[in-house]
Design an enzyme around this catalytic site. Structure first.
Site, PDB file in Angstrom:
ATOM      1  N   THR A  32       0.939  -1.039   0.023  1.00  0.00           N
ATOM      2  CA  THR A  32      -0.002   0.094  -0.041  1.00  0.00           C
ATOM      3  C   THR A  32       0.857   1.400  -0.029  1.00  0.00           C
ATOM      4  O   THR A  32       0.308   2.360   0.135  1.00  0.00           O
ATOM      5  CB  THR A  32      -0.856  -0.088   1.275  1.00  0.00           C
ATOM      6  OG1 THR A  32      -0.311  -0.407   2.400  1.00  0.00           O
ATOM      7  CG2 THR A  32      -2.117  -0.992   1.053  1.00  0.00           C
ATOM      8  N   TYR A  85      15.426  -2.659  15.377  1.00  0.00           N
ATOM      9  CA  TYR A  85      15.031  -2.433  13.746  1.00  0.00           C
ATOM     10  C   TYR A  85      16.235  -3.335  13.172  1.00  0.00           C
ATOM     11  O   TYR A  85      16.181  -4.185  12.181  1.00  0.00           O
ATOM     12  CB  TYR A  85      14.918  -1.054  13.251  1.00  0.00           C
ATOM     13  CG  TYR A  85      14.621  -1.017  11.877  1.00  0.00           C
ATOM     14  CD1 TYR A  85      13.690  -1.613  11.230  1.00  0.00           C
ATOM     15  CD2 TYR A  85      15.742  -0.701  11.098  1.00  0.00           C
ATOM     16  CE1 TYR A  85      13.212  -1.512  10.097  1.00  0.00           C
ATOM     17  CE2 TYR A  85      15.464  -0.542   9.627  1.00  0.00           C
ATOM     18  CZ  TYR A  85      14.364  -1.092   8.978  1.00  0.00           C
ATOM     19  OH  TYR A  85      14.154  -1.260   7.772  1.00  0.00           O
TER      20      TYR A  85
HETATM   21  P1  NDP Z   1       6.525   2.469   4.094  1.00  0.00           P
HETATM   22  O1  NDP Z   1       5.969   2.791   5.474  1.00  0.00           O
HETATM   23  O2  NDP Z   1       6.163   3.166   2.953  1.00  0.00           O
HETATM   24  O3  NDP Z   1       5.637   1.094   3.631  1.00  0.00           O
HETATM   25  C1  NDP Z   1       5.728   0.087   4.727  1.00  0.00           C
HETATM   26  C2  NDP Z   1       4.321  -0.913   4.187  1.00  0.00           C
HETATM   27  O4  NDP Z   1       4.443  -2.335   5.360  1.00  0.00           O
HETATM   28  C3  NDP Z   1       3.151  -0.207   3.919  1.00  0.00           C
HETATM   29  O5  NDP Z   1       2.364  -0.599   2.800  1.00  0.00           O
HETATM   30  C4  NDP Z   1       2.228  -0.808   5.163  1.00  0.00           C
HETATM   31  O6  NDP Z   1       0.845  -0.967   4.740  1.00  0.00           O
HETATM   32  C5  NDP Z   1       3.101  -2.163   5.372  1.00  0.00           C
HETATM   33  N1  NDP Z   1       2.811  -2.768   6.799  1.00  0.00           N
HETATM   34  C6  NDP Z   1       3.220  -2.330   7.945  1.00  0.00           C
HETATM   35  N2  NDP Z   1       3.094  -2.889   8.877  1.00  0.00           N
HETATM   36  C7  NDP Z   1       2.263  -4.152   8.463  1.00  0.00           C
HETATM   37  C8  NDP Z   1       1.437  -5.034   9.107  1.00  0.00           C
HETATM   38  N3  NDP Z   1       1.332  -5.307  10.358  1.00  0.00           N
HETATM   39  N4  NDP Z   1       0.584  -5.868   8.252  1.00  0.00           N
HETATM   40  C9  NDP Z   1       0.694  -5.384   6.793  1.00  0.00           C
HETATM   41  N5  NDP Z   1       1.311  -4.576   6.330  1.00  0.00           N
HETATM   42  C10 NDP Z   1       1.944  -3.837   7.104  1.00  0.00           C
HETATM   43  O7  NDP Z   1       7.934   2.005   4.140  1.00  0.00           O
HETATM   44  P2  NDP Z   1       8.989   1.353   2.951  1.00  0.00           P
HETATM   45  O8  NDP Z   1       8.248   0.918   1.716  1.00  0.00           O
HETATM   46  O9  NDP Z   1      10.178   2.057   2.994  1.00  0.00           O
HETATM   47  O10 NDP Z   1       9.014  -0.068   3.784  1.00  0.00           O
HETATM   48  C11 NDP Z   1       9.057  -1.404   3.207  1.00  0.00           C
HETATM   49  C12 NDP Z   1      10.093  -2.387   3.599  1.00  0.00           C
HETATM   50  O11 NDP Z   1      11.292  -1.747   3.333  1.00  0.00           O
HETATM   51  C13 NDP Z   1      10.038  -2.386   5.076  1.00  0.00           C
HETATM   52  O12 NDP Z   1      10.334  -3.744   5.473  1.00  0.00           O
HETATM   53  C14 NDP Z   1      11.319  -1.434   5.516  1.00  0.00           C
HETATM   54  O13 NDP Z   1      12.126  -1.911   6.757  1.00  0.00           O
HETATM   55  C15 NDP Z   1      12.084  -1.759   4.314  1.00  0.00           C
HETATM   56  N6  NDP Z   1      13.237  -0.911   4.126  1.00  0.00           N
HETATM   57  C16 NDP Z   1      12.970   0.460   3.897  1.00  0.00           C
HETATM   58  C17 NDP Z   1      14.259   1.425   3.781  1.00  0.00           C
HETATM   59  C18 NDP Z   1      13.931   2.830   3.572  1.00  0.00           C
HETATM   60  O14 NDP Z   1      14.765   3.697   3.839  1.00  0.00           O
HETATM   61  N7  NDP Z   1      12.702   3.234   3.153  1.00  0.00           N
HETATM   62  C19 NDP Z   1      15.442   0.789   3.651  1.00  0.00           C
HETATM   63  C20 NDP Z   1      15.613  -0.508   4.013  1.00  0.00           C
HETATM   64  C21 NDP Z   1      14.585  -1.411   4.019  1.00  0.00           C
HETATM   65  P3  NDP Z   1      -0.181  -0.655   5.876  1.00  0.00           P
HETATM   66  O15 NDP Z   1       0.113   0.539   6.980  1.00  0.00           O
HETATM   67  O16 NDP Z   1      -1.350  -0.356   4.779  1.00  0.00           O
HETATM   68  O17 NDP Z   1      -0.520  -2.167   6.439  1.00  0.00           O
HETATM   69  C1  8X3 Z   2      16.170   1.484   6.380  1.00  0.00           C
HETATM   70  C2  8X3 Z   2      17.481   1.885   6.355  1.00  0.00           C
HETATM   71  O1  8X3 Z   2      19.322   3.092   7.411  1.00  0.00           O
HETATM   72  O2  8X3 Z   2      17.262   4.039   7.609  1.00  0.00           O
HETATM   73  O3  8X3 Z   2      16.093   0.222   6.650  1.00  0.00           O
HETATM   74  O4  8X3 Z   2      17.679   2.259   8.855  1.00  0.00           O
HETATM   75  S1  8X3 Z   2      18.113   2.699   7.529  1.00  0.00           S
END
Ligand code: NDP
Ligand code: 8X3
Length: 256
Positions: free
Chosen positions: A18, A156
């Site tokens: 989403t 995390y």
């Molecule tokens: P966002 O917050 O934009 O997206 C997170 C997504 O996870 C949303 O779609 C949310 O959907 C969903 N989500 C969270 N909790 C739940 C749950 N309990 N059940 C179902 N869905 C859930 O962040 P990102 O796109 O950045 O994050 C996606 C992944 O990438 C994560 O695992 C994050 O740790 C990882 N990541 C992100 C980085 C960054 O710098 N942005 C770097 C490295 C990794 P909804 O709220 O609708 O449920």
């Molecule tokens: C997200 C990357 O460096 O912000 O996983 O923790 S950082």
């Protein structure tokens, strides 16, 4: 000419579809003609994606922390979505940046429940189907935070280190089954991630991306799309990407 897989042969299940990286992956795959099952908790976001791509999208309003609900949602997938052959277990979050002795226990619980247990629920519910069909691909969203520590990254980073080791263990179990395993490890990527980490404090979240051109969800989705469309005899174990101004901190020595 090198022959990539035709994305129209892929049915991709994306958790965390989403927003951010997951939503970009949904658009990348659906835009290339794949069928996509989008899972997330926010119904209005799911509906918007369904409206955008029509019958190529199937939506699941799902909290991946709930094992029974995850299992039931996968078991109830209608044809042709039931024959998914890519699972992108991407839902996850960071909460807070406090040092370990000040952190709210609820925040640690939520990260473990989502980033570790939710990811395991997703994999365990979907893997048997792909193993039985002898074709599939599990893509997990790890993070550079699972490799390199930073202050306040405690649980995390620990949850993403789990994802890294689990992806290797999973591959040890299923190599040769026809199902591939890839761990995607992004660095600084502008999504709703920081807004969630700082609990809605948009000014603080914006500061994280100030003065750099951060990676976007689209940058990461492209890496997922690449790994998934490589010919089936190739398994990418891990892709780690950093924003081009991001580097490593020095080791610290705290004296006195
Ligand atoms: P966002 O917050 O934009 O997206 C997170 C997504 O996870 C949303 O779609 C949310 O959907 C969903 N989500 C969270 N909790 C739940 C749950 N309990 N059940 C179902 N869905 C859930 O962040 P990102 O796109 O950045 O994050 C996606 C992944 O990438 C994560 O695992 C994050 O740790 C990882 N990541 C992100 C980085 C960054 O710098 N942005 C770097 C490295 C990794 P909804 O709220 O609708 O449920
Ligand atoms: C997200 C990357 O460096 O912000 O996983 O923790 S950082």
């Amino acid at each position: 000419m090198y022959q990539m897989l035709d994305p129209k042969t892929l049915t991709v299940l994306v958790t965390g579809g989403t927003s951010g990286i997951g939503a970009a992956a949904v658009r990348r795959f659906a835009g290339a003609g794949a069928r996509v099952i989008v899972a997330g908790r926010r119904a209005e976001r799911l509906k918007a994606l369904a409206d955008e791509f029509g019958d190529r999208i199937h939506t699941l309003e799902l909290d991946v922390r709930d094992w029974d609900a995850t299992q039931a949602a996968v078991a109830a997938l209608p044809a042709p979505f039931a024959s998914y052959n890519v699972v992108f277990a991407n839902a996850g979050l960071a909460l807070g940046l406090e040092p370990a002795h000040e952190v709210r226990m609820e925040d640690w619980d939520a990260m473990v429940d989502t980033n570790i247990k939710g990811l395991l629920h997703t994999v365990r519910a979907t893997l048997p189907g792909m193993i039985a069909r002898k074709e599939g691909h599990v893509v997990l969203t790890g993070s550079i935070a699972g490799d390199y520590p930073y202050p306040g990254g405690n649980t995390y980073g620990g949850s993403k280190a789990f994802v890294k080791q689990f992806s290797l263990g999973l591959w040890a179990d299923i190599a040769g089954s026809g199902v591939r395993v890839t761990n995607i490890e992004p660095g600084l990527t502008e999504t709703e991630f920081s807004l969630v980490r700082f609990k809605g404090d948009a000014a603080r979240a914006d500061k994280i991306y100030e003065g750099v051109a951060p990676m976007t969800g689209e940058d990461i989705a492209e890496q997922v799309f690449f790994a998934c469309t490589l010919p089936r005899h190739v398994n990418i174990n891990r892709i780690q990407a950093m924003q081009s101004h991001q580097g490593f901190g020095p080791l610290t020595v705290k004296r006195g």
